[in-house]
Design a protein around this motif. Structure first.
Motif, PDB file in Angstrom:
ATOM      1  N   GLU A  78       2.244   1.901  -3.457  1.00  0.00           N
ATOM      2  CA  GLU A  78       1.004   2.282  -4.340  1.00  0.00           C
ATOM      3  C   GLU A  78       0.827   3.577  -4.157  1.00  0.00           C
ATOM      4  OE1 GLU A  78      -1.402   1.856  -7.631  1.00  0.00           O
ATOM      5  OE2 GLU A  78      -0.024   0.494  -6.853  1.00  0.00           O
ATOM      6  N   ARG A  79       0.815   4.140  -2.772  1.00  0.00           N
ATOM      7  CA  ARG A  79       0.127   5.396  -2.602  1.00  0.00           C
ATOM      8  C   ARG A  79       1.232   6.424  -3.120  1.00  0.00           C
ATOM      9  NH1 ARG A  79      -1.700   4.136   3.221  1.00  0.00           N
ATOM     10  NH2 ARG A  79      -3.732   3.427   2.791  1.00  0.00           N
TER      11      ARG A  79
ATOM     12  N   GLU B 268       0.818   6.484  -6.895  1.00  0.00           N
ATOM     13  CA  GLU B 268      -0.253   7.387  -7.363  1.00  0.00           C
ATOM     14  C   GLU B 268      -0.056   9.033  -7.062  1.00  0.00           C
ATOM     15  OE1 GLU B 268      -3.406   6.105  -4.833  1.00  0.00           O
ATOM     16  OE2 GLU B 268      -3.577   4.357  -5.959  1.00  0.00           O
ATOM     17  N   THR B 269       0.763   9.198  -6.112  1.00  0.00           N
ATOM     18  CA  THR B 269       1.407  10.759  -5.758  1.00  0.00           C
ATOM     19  C   THR B 269       2.262  11.222  -7.028  1.00  0.00           C
ATOM     20  OG1 THR B 269       0.923  10.269  -3.370  1.00  0.00           O
ATOM     21  CG2 THR B 269       2.482  12.092  -4.086  1.00  0.00           C
TER      22      THR B 269
ATOM     23  N   THR C 284       4.549   5.371   4.212  1.00  0.00           N
ATOM     24  CA  THR C 284       4.293   6.194   2.900  1.00  0.00           C
ATOM     25  C   THR C 284       4.939   7.463   2.984  1.00  0.00           C
ATOM     26  OG1 THR C 284       1.996   5.114   2.620  1.00  0.00           O
ATOM     27  CG2 THR C 284       2.405   7.474   1.728  1.00  0.00           C
TER      28      THR C 284
ATOM     29  N   LYS D 114       1.044  -1.390   0.043  1.00  0.00           N
ATOM     30  CA  LYS D 114      -0.086   0.007   0.073  1.00  0.00           C
ATOM     31  C   LYS D 114       0.724   1.208   0.056  1.00  0.00           C
ATOM     32  CE  LYS D 114      -4.472  -1.744   1.716  1.00  0.00           C
ATOM     33  NZ  LYS D 114      -5.460  -1.648   3.072  1.00  0.00           N
ATOM     34  N   PRO D 115       1.848   1.429   0.639  1.00  0.00           N
ATOM     35  CA  PRO D 115       2.839   2.616   0.672  1.00  0.00           C
ATOM     36  C   PRO D 115       3.237   2.993  -0.679  1.00  0.00           C
ATOM     37  CG  PRO D 115       3.151   1.747   2.743  1.00  0.00           C
ATOM     38  CD  PRO D 115       2.284   0.467   1.948  1.00  0.00           C
TER      39      PRO D 115
ATOM     40  N   GLU E  83       1.463   1.821   7.910  1.00  0.00           N
ATOM     41  CA  GLU E  83       1.304   2.047   6.304  1.00  0.00           C
ATOM     42  C   GLU E  83       1.599   3.779   6.098  1.00  0.00           C
ATOM     43  OE1 GLU E  83      -2.232   0.569   4.808  1.00  0.00           O
ATOM     44  OE2 GLU E  83      -1.564  -1.551   5.117  1.00  0.00           O
ATOM     45  N   THR E  84       0.943   4.543   7.115  1.00  0.00           N
ATOM     46  CA  THR E  84       0.872   5.987   6.749  1.00  0.00           C
ATOM     47  C   THR E  84       2.309   6.364   7.027  1.00  0.00           C
ATOM     48  OG1 THR E  84       0.084   6.229   9.114  1.00  0.00           O
ATOM     49  CG2 THR E  84      -1.612   6.351   7.132  1.00  0.00           C
TER      50      THR E  84
END
Length: 79
Positions: free
Chosen positions: A17-18, A21-22, A58, A14-15, A54-55
């Motif tokens: 992928e984020r 996307e950014t 990221t 997830k990180p 995850e946050t």
């Protein structure tokens, strides 16, 4: 099957992928592709130190990406 490796991949999915996307929103997706191996290595080291949020992964990944781009790790095409 290496269960520990699978856990790291799941934590990083997830990180990464984020962050991807950014980069796409900022129109620097091609630079992301070039620094991805370094970014993965950095995030794997963070997980090895015990970070699994995850946050946080990221955020730290975005900061690391900024450092890589500032150092010129991902030069522009044709440069």
């Amino acid at each position: 099957m290496d269960l520990m490796r699978m856990v790291q991949i799941d934590v990083l999915e997830k990180p990464i992928e984020r962050i991807k996307e950014t980069c796409a929103m900022m129109d620097i997706a091609e630079k992301f592709d070039r620094v991805l191996p370094d970014l993965e290595t950095f995030l794997e080291a963070e997980v090895a130190r015990g970070e699994t949020r995850e946050t946080r992964l990221t955020f730290d990944g975005l900061l690391y990406l900024k450092q890589l781009l500032a150092k010129g790790k991902a030069p522009r095409r044709g440069a």
